[in-house]
Write a protein that holds these residues in place. Sequence first.
Motif, short mmCIF file in Angstrom:
data_model
loop_
_atom_site.label_atom_id
_atom_site.label_comp_id
_atom_site.label_asym_id
_atom_site.label_seq_id
_atom_site.Cartn_x
_atom_site.Cartn_y
_atom_site.Cartn_z
N LEU A 130 0.71 -1.09 -0.03
CA LEU A 130 0.24 0.06 0.01
C LEU A 130 0.97 1.25 0.14
O LEU A 130 0.70 2.21 -0.73
CB LEU A 130 -0.88 -0.09 1.15
N ALA A 131 1.86 1.34 0.77
CA ALA A 131 2.90 2.44 0.80
C ALA A 131 3.52 2.57 -0.73
O ALA A 131 3.66 3.64 -1.05
CB ALA A 131 3.98 2.29 2.07
N LEU A 132 3.72 1.49 -1.29
CA LEU A 132 4.36 1.62 -2.62
C LEU A 132 3.44 2.34 -3.62
O LEU A 132 3.62 3.23 -4.43
CB LEU A 132 4.78 0.20 -3.13
N GLY A 133 2.18 2.14 -3.42
CA GLY A 133 0.86 2.57 -4.18
C GLY A 133 0.93 4.19 -3.98
O GLY A 133 0.92 4.95 -4.80
N TYR A 134 1.20 4.65 -2.75
CA TYR A 134 0.97 5.99 -2.08
C TYR A 134 2.28 6.44 -2.55
O TYR A 134 2.18 7.86 -3.19
CB TYR A 134 0.89 6.19 -0.85
N ALA A 135 3.37 5.93 -2.71
CA ALA A 135 4.88 6.45 -3.12
C ALA A 135 4.78 6.61 -4.69
O ALA A 135 5.34 7.78 -5.14
CB ALA A 135 5.95 5.78 -2.51
#
Length: 128
Positions: free
Chosen positions: A18-23
Motif C-alpha cells: 500500500l505504501a508503494l502505491g502511495y509513493a
Amino acid sequence: MVKTILNIIWLVLSGFWLALGYALAGVICFVLIITIPFGIASFRIAGYALWPFGRTVVRDPQSGVMSAIGNVIWFIFAGLWLAIGHILSGIALCVTIIGIPLGIANFKMVPVSLFPLGARIVDSRTAL
C-alpha cells in the motif's frame, strides 16, 4: 508492545504494498510539478500506511475551500484507486481470524485515501 507486533505483521502483509502505491502516486504528482501538494500528502499517507497502529487521522477544521477542491481532484485521479486497494486488502485480511484487526485498519484508512488534504496524522495518545 502490541502496537509494534501489529505494525510488523501489517508491514509484511499489506503495508509495504500500500505504501508503494502511495509513493508511486506521490512521484507522479511531483513530476507534474503543479500537483506537488498532492505528492506531499501522498508521501505523508505512505508513511502512515507503513506503520499505522498507534497513529490516527485528525481532520483540520481550518482547512479551506482549496483543500476541498484539491480533494475532489485527488479523488478523481488517485484517491479512488488507492481506496479500492485498501478495500480489497481489507477483505483479504478479514478472511482469517488473525487478519481481522489488520482488515479493520485497512477500512479505517479509506477516508484519508479518498480525501487526504486537510487531514493530519497524529499519535493516538495526543489526538483529541
